[in-house]
Scaffold this active site. Structure first.
Site, PDB file in Angstrom:
ATOM      1  CB  CYS A   1      11.454   6.208  -8.582  1.00  0.00           C
ATOM      2  SG  CYS A   1      11.343   4.646  -7.717  1.00  0.00           S
TER       3      CYS A   1
ATOM      4  CG  HIS B   1       7.430   7.970  -8.285  1.00  0.00           C
ATOM      5  ND1 HIS B   1       7.494   7.014  -9.276  1.00  0.00           N
ATOM      6  CD2 HIS B   1       7.919   7.372  -7.161  1.00  0.00           C
ATOM      7  CE1 HIS B   1       7.998   5.900  -8.781  1.00  0.00           C
ATOM      8  NE2 HIS B   1       8.255   6.088  -7.504  1.00  0.00           N
TER       9      HIS B   1
ATOM     10  CG  ASN C   1       7.176   2.536  -7.167  1.00  0.00           C
ATOM     11  OD1 ASN C   1       7.650   2.861  -8.258  1.00  0.00           O
ATOM     12  ND2 ASN C   1       7.698   2.920  -6.014  1.00  0.00           N
TER      13      ASN C   1
HETATM   14  O1  UT7 Z   1       9.534   4.643  -5.373  1.00  0.00           O
HETATM   15  C1  UT7 Z   1      10.503   4.978  -4.442  1.00  0.00           C
HETATM   16  C2  UT7 Z   1       9.915   5.695  -3.334  1.00  0.00           C
HETATM   17  N1  UT7 Z   1       9.130   4.823  -2.505  1.00  0.00           N
HETATM   18  C3  UT7 Z   1       8.167   5.338  -1.803  1.00  0.00           C
HETATM   19  O2  UT7 Z   1       7.903   6.498  -1.942  1.00  0.00           O
HETATM   20  C4  UT7 Z   1       7.453   4.478  -0.793  1.00  0.00           C
HETATM   21  C5  UT7 Z   1       7.272   5.273   0.459  1.00  0.00           C
HETATM   22  N2  UT7 Z   1       6.675   4.567   1.557  1.00  0.00           N
HETATM   23  C6  UT7 Z   1       5.397   4.110   1.562  1.00  0.00           C
HETATM   24  O3  UT7 Z   1       4.699   4.185   0.576  1.00  0.00           O
HETATM   25  C7  UT7 Z   1       4.845   3.576   2.852  1.00  0.00           C
HETATM   26  O4  UT7 Z   1       5.725   3.864   3.901  1.00  0.00           O
HETATM   27  C8  UT7 Z   1       4.573   2.050   2.838  1.00  0.00           C
HETATM   28  C9  UT7 Z   1       3.370   1.757   1.955  1.00  0.00           C
HETATM   29  C10 UT7 Z   1       5.783   1.311   2.325  1.00  0.00           C
HETATM   30  C11 UT7 Z   1       4.250   1.550   4.220  1.00  0.00           C
HETATM   31  O5  UT7 Z   1       3.150   2.260   4.771  1.00  0.00           O
HETATM   32  P1  UT7 Z   1       3.237   2.872   6.245  1.00  0.00           P
HETATM   33  O6  UT7 Z   1       1.924   3.443   6.527  1.00  0.00           O
HETATM   34  O7  UT7 Z   1       4.428   3.777   6.274  1.00  0.00           O
HETATM   35  O8  UT7 Z   1       3.443   1.575   7.107  1.00  0.00           O
HETATM   36  P2  UT7 Z   1       4.665   1.171   8.065  1.00  0.00           P
HETATM   37  O9  UT7 Z   1       5.871   0.838   7.259  1.00  0.00           O
HETATM   38  O10 UT7 Z   1       4.793   2.228   9.096  1.00  0.00           O
HETATM   39  O11 UT7 Z   1       4.093  -0.145   8.706  1.00  0.00           O
HETATM   40  C12 UT7 Z   1       2.926  -0.149   9.495  1.00  0.00           C
HETATM   41  C13 UT7 Z   1       2.580  -1.580   9.868  1.00  0.00           C
HETATM   42  C14 UT7 Z   1       3.759  -2.378  10.375  1.00  0.00           C
HETATM   43  O12 UT7 Z   1       3.282  -3.178  11.442  1.00  0.00           O
HETATM   44  P3  UT7 Z   1       3.617  -2.804  12.956  1.00  0.00           P
HETATM   45  O13 UT7 Z   1       5.125  -2.801  13.040  1.00  0.00           O
HETATM   46  O14 UT7 Z   1       3.018  -1.447  13.148  1.00  0.00           O
HETATM   47  O15 UT7 Z   1       2.953  -3.882  13.712  1.00  0.00           O
HETATM   48  C15 UT7 Z   1       4.112  -3.274   9.219  1.00  0.00           C
HETATM   49  O16 UT7 Z   1       4.690  -4.494   9.610  1.00  0.00           O
HETATM   50  O17 UT7 Z   1       2.092  -2.278   8.716  1.00  0.00           O
HETATM   51  C16 UT7 Z   1       2.773  -3.528   8.604  1.00  0.00           C
HETATM   52  N3  UT7 Z   1       2.847  -3.891   7.201  1.00  0.00           N
HETATM   53  C17 UT7 Z   1       1.902  -4.614   6.583  1.00  0.00           C
HETATM   54  N4  UT7 Z   1       0.748  -5.152   7.012  1.00  0.00           N
HETATM   55  C18 UT7 Z   1       0.005  -5.832   6.114  1.00  0.00           C
HETATM   56  C19 UT7 Z   1       3.830  -3.562   6.307  1.00  0.00           C
HETATM   57  N5  UT7 Z   1       3.518  -4.084   5.119  1.00  0.00           N
HETATM   58  C20 UT7 Z   1       2.333  -4.744   5.263  1.00  0.00           C
HETATM   59  C21 UT7 Z   1       1.512  -5.470   4.378  1.00  0.00           C
HETATM   60  N6  UT7 Z   1       0.361  -5.975   4.847  1.00  0.00           N
HETATM   61  N7  UT7 Z   1       1.824  -5.636   3.072  1.00  0.00           N
END
Ligand code: UT7
Length: 345
Positions: free
Chosen positions: A132, A272, A302
């Site tokens: 990215c 980004h 993204n």
């Molecule tokens: O471009 C390269 C750089 N990339 C980035 O900068 C991305 C950086 N990361 C992020 O943007 C965020 O971490 C995400 C959007 C990917 C995830 O958000 P988060 O608030 O960090 O969520 P998490 O990964 O901590 O997951 C929280 C919960 C999990 O459930 P449990 O384990 O707490 O029960 C996931 O399974 O959300 C769940 N989850 C979803 N639920 C519904 C993950 N994806 C989804 C989804 N829909 N699509």
């Protein structure tokens, strides 16, 4: 005040004695495919909701390339728009640099395919891979070729068909990414400013946070590797998030310091486009006003190396930035890699 006064703005390049060579960003262009994939569409594909995607990321929809439309096609469309605006024929281009993690194939480079599609017969061509962060890396490389007197006209492109490496059964990642391309024409122009500085960094020890295991020399494609789903991108979202905020903030501060600028002098901050919460968090730490931050991720998700390139084009074509305005770009991605840059548009 959005524009720095001549006395406060310092061009770090001038101190290094480029003997009158200076590089302008003459024009930009972008292209996104027609097909729209909404959050409602994703609700029908994986166990997710529009509410989760919107509140956790800010993304509402993303664009997907057609089955017969490849990264080189997206790149070529964006490049044509940038060249037309600059009123430059493809034969005038000396060098094409494409930043991408989704090349049409491992080789030849996507830049060579773009060279052929554009008819840029005189141009040298190569790809760079900084995920990215690739567009700022490529801008800096292009500018170096101009200030070193090697070339006069360089075409820099960030282009991705991320839909080709997304695991459409993994809700953690498939809701985040989209396809698209953005391009910039760099030219040797007297007394131009363009890219005032670029601060780039990397931390290979954290490569495991965001990667694609298969398809390279370590795990070549086999029936087993395909069955094990090794040809899709993988990401540790939460850790990537933390690293993104810290790295973009630090690089942005250093870029401003090098140019003797305060954040208030920047007309438009283009981060980004990965996550609305990352953008707000970095913006807040930098002391940027919300109206300084450029956001279009609700429309495109993204798009990796294309992300800030598309955003820069939109900021210019919508009149959000005018010639002479100062722009702060900041990016973060797999590698890990990051970069920030100050542009005098
Ligand atoms: O471009 C390269 C750089 N990339 C980035 O900068 C991305 C950086 N990361 C992020 O943007 C965020 O971490 C995400 C959007 C990917 C995830 O958000 P988060 O608030 O960090 O969520 P998490 O990964 O901590 O997951 C929280 C919960 C999990 O459930 P449990 O384990 O707490 O029960 C996931 O399974 O959300 C769940 N989850 C979803 N639920 C519904 C993950 N994806 C989804 C989804 N829909 N699509």
């Amino acid at each position: 005040m959005t524009r720095a006064s001549a006395s406060s703005l310092r061009n770090p390049r001038a101190a290094h004695g480029y003997h009158g060579r200076s590089c302008s960003i003459t024009s930009v262009g972008s292209y996104v495919p027609d097909r729209v994939l909404t959050n409602a569409d994703l609700e029908r594909m994986v166990n997710t909701t529009d509410e989760w995607i919107t509140t956790r990321t800010g993304i509402k929809e993303r664009r997907l390339a057609a089955a017969d439309e490849f990264t080189s096609d997206l790149a070529t469309q964006a490049a044509r728009r940038a060249l037309e605006r600059a009123q430059i024929s493809p034969e005038m281009v000396d060098l094409i640099i494409v930043a991408t993690i989704t090349p049409d194939m491992l080789f030849p480079s996507t830049a060579c395919l773009v060279q052929q599609k554009l008819g840029a017969r005189r141009a040298a061509a190569f790809d760079i891979e900084a995920a990215c962060s690739g567009f700022i890396y490529a801008l800096e490389i292009g500018q170096q070729f101009i200030t070193s007197r090697t070339y006069d006209t360089v075409l820099v492109i960030g282009a991705e068909k991320l839909s080709s490496i997304v695991d459409w059964s993994d809700r953690n990642t498939c809701v985040l990414f989209g396809d698209g391309a953005g391009a910039a024409v760099l030219q040797n122009r007297p007394n131009a400013h363009g890219l005032l500085t670029a601060c780039m960094g990397a931390d290979g020890s954290k490569g495991g946070l965001l990667y694609m295991p298969g398809g390279g020399s370590r795990v070549p494609a086999t029936a087993d590797s395909v069955n094990a789903r090794l040809h899709y991108l993988r990401m540790e979202g939460r850790e990537t998030f933390k690293n993104a905020v810290n790295a973009m903030y630090t690089a942005a501060r250093e870029s401003l310091r090098r140019c003797n600028l305060e954040i208030g002098q920047i007309k438009c901050v283009i981060p980004h486009q990965a996550n609305q919460r990352i953008i707000e968090s970095v913006g807040e730490r930098l002391g940027a006003r919300p109206d300084q931050l450029f956001v279009n991720l609700h429309k495109y998700g993204n798009t990796s190396a294309a992300s800030v390139a598309i955003a820069l084009d939109e900021a210019v074509t919508t009149g959000r930035v005018q010639r002479g305005d100062l722009i702060l770009l900041m990016v973060f991605g797999a590698g890990l890699t990051w970069a920030a840059a100050v542009i005098e548009w």
